[in-house]
Design an enzyme around this catalytic site. Structure first.
Site, short mmCIF file in Angstrom:
data_model
loop_
_atom_site.label_atom_id
_atom_site.label_comp_id
_atom_site.label_asym_id
_atom_site.label_seq_id
_atom_site.Cartn_x
_atom_site.Cartn_y
_atom_site.Cartn_z
N HIS A 26 0.85 -1.19 0.00
CA HIS A 26 0.00 0.00 0.00
C HIS A 26 0.88 1.23 0.00
O HIS A 26 1.83 1.34 0.77
CB HIS A 26 -0.91 0.03 1.23
CG HIS A 26 -1.74 1.28 1.29
ND1 HIS A 26 -2.91 1.43 0.56
CD2 HIS A 26 -1.54 2.45 1.95
CE1 HIS A 26 -3.40 2.65 0.79
NE2 HIS A 26 -2.60 3.27 1.62
N ASP A 57 -15.03 2.20 7.81
CA ASP A 57 -14.02 3.12 7.28
C ASP A 57 -14.59 4.01 6.20
O ASP A 57 -14.31 5.21 6.15
CB ASP A 57 -12.82 2.35 6.72
CG ASP A 57 -11.82 3.29 6.08
OD1 ASP A 57 -11.29 4.16 6.79
OD2 ASP A 57 -11.61 3.20 4.86
N ARG A 85 -14.51 12.48 8.00
CA ARG A 85 -13.24 13.17 8.29
C ARG A 85 -12.93 14.20 7.22
O ARG A 85 -12.39 15.27 7.52
CB ARG A 85 -12.10 12.14 8.37
CG ARG A 85 -12.12 11.31 9.64
CD ARG A 85 -11.20 10.11 9.53
NE ARG A 85 -9.86 10.48 9.13
CZ ARG A 85 -9.09 9.77 8.30
NH1 ARG A 85 -9.54 8.65 7.77
NH2 ARG A 85 -7.88 10.19 8.00
N SER A 120 -7.55 3.75 9.10
CA SER A 120 -8.27 3.74 7.83
C SER A 120 -7.55 2.86 6.81
O SER A 120 -8.14 1.97 6.19
CB SER A 120 -8.40 5.17 7.29
OG SER A 120 -8.95 5.17 5.99
N LYS A 159 -8.69 -1.62 5.85
CA LYS A 159 -8.96 -2.15 4.51
C LYS A 159 -7.97 -3.26 4.15
O LYS A 159 -8.33 -4.26 3.52
CB LYS A 159 -8.90 -1.02 3.48
CG LYS A 159 -10.02 0.01 3.64
CD LYS A 159 -10.04 1.02 2.52
CE LYS A 159 -8.90 2.00 2.56
NZ LYS A 159 -9.21 3.28 3.19
#
Length: 427
Positions: free
Chosen positions: A83, A162, A169, A184, A188
């Site tokens: 990621h 999320d 947010r 967050s 995932k």
């Protein structure tokens, strides 16, 4: 009996939320029993007061528990994902996923779309004719077994808490909270069901984290959450003060990724692809495989073609090309010492490569090609940047974004490393 006001007060006053309070408030918010204004108040309290690593890990686990977890137990190869926190010209997922798959791992890359100046992996791949982002859980598992690589949209059932909190947010000034950013991202990734994870935390003008200390703080939070959840996790902190590679924009970045997979491409894209591949292969127990060899001998490119075909895309099809190209030239002789990633990202966005709102469309052919990079010697009148768009009226706005974005000097530029630091689980 819990109440939202009690939970807010604990955090407002600098207290530590109990596991029960965290589990309750995340679940109740997901089910609509805690109002948006109450969760907004709690998010602001978290931003101002922070969370311990234990609180953050529990918050993440509660968000994972709000939905389903992708079951990958049937996949025969070791599963590993990467990621990135997002940047300008960051197309690394495109060459990295098929490369690591060609080395013997299974890589499920559940990716997102771009918003603002950072590009989205799905938007890039959708510039390939026929390619589709939406796959069922069964299709994801089958493709991982057959091809070893899949890049697709996250299914609706993964971490719904999320999705709801992220939107809140965004409109309440609480995006910058490191515990909320970390939970967050990791909720995932944990819900993907992979065995290990490598994080690419960007640092610099084109990144969310502008300085190294904040990037290190985020990387540590991410690695701590992953480790607490039983995931083999590490992070590289990488420079995002200059665009990555030369291409910024959807189809332009796909073309550059294909160059890398064919054994060429810009040195910085190749360097980061290989560094992340080695990290992923180490986690997957495949550290004896040299990804540089797999990239050089064509196996990674074959893996890419299979991955694109499996999702309905035509890897041989011509990519969209912009109908209008405007060139920015060097005003003087010298060495290009600066090329600000954020400014280039904004220029590409204004040309049509990005979106201002989630529901906007992107122009697949739009973007910026960086014909010179910092450290290159240039002469007056030499092309520095190409602005690609289907709408010539967007060029002045893009040009405005690039005012002051580059510097040319008589002195050579001191080179900065691409990989700034590595963060691993503390033993």
């Amino acid at each position: 009996m819990h109440s939202a006001v009690d939970v807010i007060r604990v955090k407002r006053d600098g207290g530590r939320l109990s596991d029960e309070q965290i589990d309750w408030v995340v679940d109740a918010y997901t089910r609509g029993q805690v109002a948006d204004e109450q969760m907004a108040s709690l998010a602001m309290a978290i931003l101002l007061r922070g969370m311990t690593s234990e609180e953050t890990a529990r918050w993440t686990a509660a968000m994972v528990a709000s939905g389903e977890v992708l079951a990958l137990d049937s996949v025969r190869k070791p599963t590993v994902d990467k990621h990135s926190t997002g940047g300008v010209g960051d197309k690394i997922t495109l060459p990295l996923t098929p490369l690591v798959a060609a080395c013997g791992a299974a890589v499920p890359q559940l990716s997102g779309r771009g918003l603002g100046h950072t590009g989205g992996t799905l938007d890039k791949l959708e510039s390939i004719p026929g390619w589709r982002a939406q796959l069922s859980d069964e299709e994801i598992r089958a493709q991982l077994d057959e091809v070893g690589a899949v890049v697709c949209a996250a299914t609706e059932g993964l971490a719904p808490a999320d999705r709801k909190l992220y939107a809140l947010r965004d409109v309440t000034g609480t995006v910058e909270s490191i515990p909320l950013i970390a939970s967050s991202i990791m909720s995932k990734k944990i819900a993907e069901g992979v065995q290990s994870l490598v994080l690419d935390v960007k640092c610099g003008s084109g990144a969310f984290m502008k300085d190294l200390d904040r990037a290190r703080e985020l990387a540590t939070a991410l690695v701590d959450i992953g480790t607490a959840s039983g995931l083999r996790t590490s992070a590289l902190i990488t420079d995002m003060s200059v665009p990555l590679g030369r291409a910024v924009g959807n189809a332009l970045e796909v073309a550059e990724a294909v160059d890398v997979l064919r054994g060429g491409g810009p040195p910085d894209v190749v360097e980061l692809t290989l560094a992340l591949a080695r990290e992923m292969l180490d986690h997957a127990g495949l550290s004896d495989v040299d990804p540089a060899e797999v990239l050089a001998d064509g196996r990674a490119y074959d893996s890419w073609r299979r991955m694109i075909k499996a999702q309905g895309g035509d890897p041989e099809a011509e990519l969209p090309r912009a109908r209008h190209i405007d060139v920015v030239t060097a005003p003087e002789d010298g060495v290009l010492t600066e090329l600000d990633a954020f400014a280039v990202g904004i220029a590409a966005w204004r040309l049509g490569a990005g979106r201002a709102r989630k529901e906007d469309d992107v122009e697949h052919a739009a973007g910026v090609l960086c014909l010179a990079k910092p450290g290159d010697r240039v002469t007056a009148g030499q092309p520095l940047l190409e602005l690609h768009t289907d709408r010539p009226e967007t060029v002045p706005g893009a040009g405005e974004a690039l005012q002051g974005a580059y510097e040319i000097s008589g002195a050579d530029r001191r080179s900065t490393p691409l990989i700034l630091d590595r963060v691993a689980a503390s033993s």
